[in-house]
Design a protein around this motif. Sequence first.
Motif, PDB file in Angstrom:
ATOM      1  N   GLY A 259       0.737  -1.129   0.202  1.00  0.00           N
ATOM      2  CA  GLY A 259      -0.155  -0.132   0.476  1.00  0.00           C
ATOM      3  C   GLY A 259       0.575   1.186   0.476  1.00  0.00           C
ATOM      4  O   GLY A 259       0.533   2.109  -1.162  1.00  0.00           O
TER       5      GLY A 259
ATOM      6  N   GLY B 112      -0.325   4.250  -2.468  1.00  0.00           N
ATOM      7  CA  GLY B 112      -0.085   5.507  -2.408  1.00  0.00           C
ATOM      8  C   GLY B 112       1.069   5.966  -3.031  1.00  0.00           C
ATOM      9  O   GLY B 112       0.986   7.770  -3.159  1.00  0.00           O
TER      10      GLY B 112
ATOM     11  N   ALA C 130      -9.583  -1.215  -3.923  1.00  0.00           N
ATOM     12  CA  ALA C 130     -10.116  -0.369  -3.502  1.00  0.00           C
ATOM     13  C   ALA C 130      -8.938   0.606  -3.414  1.00  0.00           C
ATOM     14  O   ALA C 130      -9.013   1.672  -2.931  1.00  0.00           O
ATOM     15  CB  ALA C 130     -10.006  -1.230  -1.693  1.00  0.00           C
ATOM     16  N   SER C 131      -7.419   0.356  -3.353  1.00  0.00           N
ATOM     17  CA  SER C 131      -6.573   1.186  -3.684  1.00  0.00           C
ATOM     18  C   SER C 131      -6.649   2.386  -4.823  1.00  0.00           C
ATOM     19  O   SER C 131      -6.858   3.645  -4.156  1.00  0.00           O
ATOM     20  CB  SER C 131      -5.328   0.710  -3.676  1.00  0.00           C
ATOM     21  OG  SER C 131      -4.900  -0.206  -2.807  1.00  0.00           O
TER      22      SER C 131
ATOM     23  N   THR D 230      -9.606   4.998  -3.470  1.00  0.00           N
ATOM     24  CA  THR D 230      -9.108   6.035  -2.701  1.00  0.00           C
ATOM     25  C   THR D 230      -8.061   6.972  -3.055  1.00  0.00           C
ATOM     26  O   THR D 230      -8.063   8.087  -3.401  1.00  0.00           O
ATOM     27  CB  THR D 230      -8.178   5.514  -1.364  1.00  0.00           C
ATOM     28  OG1 THR D 230      -6.820   4.821  -2.360  1.00  0.00           O
ATOM     29  CG2 THR D 230      -9.054   4.097  -0.833  1.00  0.00           C
TER      30      THR D 230
ATOM     31  N   LEU E 212      -7.926  -4.876   3.729  1.00  0.00           N
ATOM     32  CA  LEU E 212      -8.363  -3.782   3.365  1.00  0.00           C
ATOM     33  C   LEU E 212      -7.715  -3.218   4.486  1.00  0.00           C
ATOM     34  O   LEU E 212      -6.696  -1.758   3.809  1.00  0.00           O
ATOM     35  CB  LEU E 212     -10.116  -3.517   3.231  1.00  0.00           C
ATOM     36  CG  LEU E 212     -10.196  -2.645   2.457  1.00  0.00           C
ATOM     37  CD1 LEU E 212      -9.322  -2.147   1.325  1.00  0.00           C
ATOM     38  CD2 LEU E 212     -11.675  -2.090   2.465  1.00  0.00           C
TER      39      LEU E 212
ATOM     40  N   LEU F 123      -4.811  -0.389   2.945  1.00  0.00           N
ATOM     41  CA  LEU F 123      -5.796   1.519   2.942  1.00  0.00           C
ATOM     42  C   LEU F 123      -5.168   2.288   4.104  1.00  0.00           C
ATOM     43  O   LEU F 123      -4.612   3.143   3.681  1.00  0.00           O
ATOM     44  CB  LEU F 123      -7.204   1.781   3.395  1.00  0.00           C
ATOM     45  CG  LEU F 123      -7.831   1.004   2.400  1.00  0.00           C
ATOM     46  CD1 LEU F 123      -9.715   1.030   3.194  1.00  0.00           C
ATOM     47  CD2 LEU F 123      -7.713   2.001   1.153  1.00  0.00           C
TER      48      LEU F 123
ATOM     49  N   ILE G 208      -1.473   2.640   2.159  1.00  0.00           N
ATOM     50  CA  ILE G 208      -1.856   3.535   0.983  1.00  0.00           C
ATOM     51  C   ILE G 208      -1.800   5.579   1.326  1.00  0.00           C
ATOM     52  O   ILE G 208      -1.059   6.053   0.491  1.00  0.00           O
ATOM     53  CB  ILE G 208      -3.039   3.393   0.591  1.00  0.00           C
ATOM     54  CG1 ILE G 208      -2.328   2.305  -0.094  1.00  0.00           C
ATOM     55  CG2 ILE G 208      -4.258   4.814  -0.450  1.00  0.00           C
ATOM     56  CD1 ILE G 208      -4.046   2.054  -1.001  1.00  0.00           C
ATOM     57  N   ALA G 209      -2.433   5.478   2.687  1.00  0.00           N
ATOM     58  CA  ALA G 209      -2.593   6.728   3.152  1.00  0.00           C
ATOM     59  C   ALA G 209      -1.376   7.344   3.805  1.00  0.00           C
ATOM     60  O   ALA G 209      -0.868   8.247   2.902  1.00  0.00           O
ATOM     61  CB  ALA G 209      -2.583   7.002   4.267  1.00  0.00           C
TER      62      ALA G 209
END
Length: 248
Positions: free
Chosen positions: A22, A26, A59-60, A63, A205, A209, A212-213
Amino acid sequence: MTFWQLPPAAMAFAVAALFAGGLIRGYSGFGASLVWVSCLCLVLPPPAVVPSTLLLEIASSVTLLPQSRPDAHRPSVRWLLAGALLGLPIGIWFLAALPERATRLTVGLVVGISALALAFSRRTHRLPGRSACASMGTAFGILNGACGMGGPPVVLMYLASPLPMAVNRASLVVFFLAADTMTVATAGTGGLLTSDVLLQTALFLPLALAGIAAGTWLYRHARGDARRIVLGILAVLSLALVGQAVVT
């Protein structure tokens, strides 16, 4: 076998891999599935890994989509998607038909070749034409359906393009969202989205996430080149997967 059946050490490794993938996604807009599939296939069977990875990729992309969609290069994305539609059924068939050892070896070779291609890629003066984009999309569809790692041909195309980094990143985000959604729909018709896989994905998930953030924050503040980091990770993972497939 799924995540909750793993021993504690393997669980910890999977958690770290989910966050790391992730983080890379990101920051750079690509690379998550390469890390997720190659790492998770070291501790889980590929049929349990690939569908979860595809759902995580969707999902990635969701976002990242709001900030990326305005900058995407839509003509090339459309032709890539047209090609992906042709390759997906072939890839899904390979995933269902290949034995686990052969799938692990395939994943390891794809990761290694991708690392080498990224290392030696050079910028061109223009984007490929329609037929070339469609061909790369077809290659994506076959690889994505077979091992959840269709990104390399498309990533290489954009990295070599004369487009600004922001446009390349945005185009990858938009393309991956649409293409991975198509792949998941195809996998669902093939019976690969079991209840255990869906529960596992729900557990994965939040970890993905969170990465990714963190990666998005780094992208906004650092603006550096993540290529060397990604290449190092891919080289190690490729050796591990090929070694595991050959030895076991």
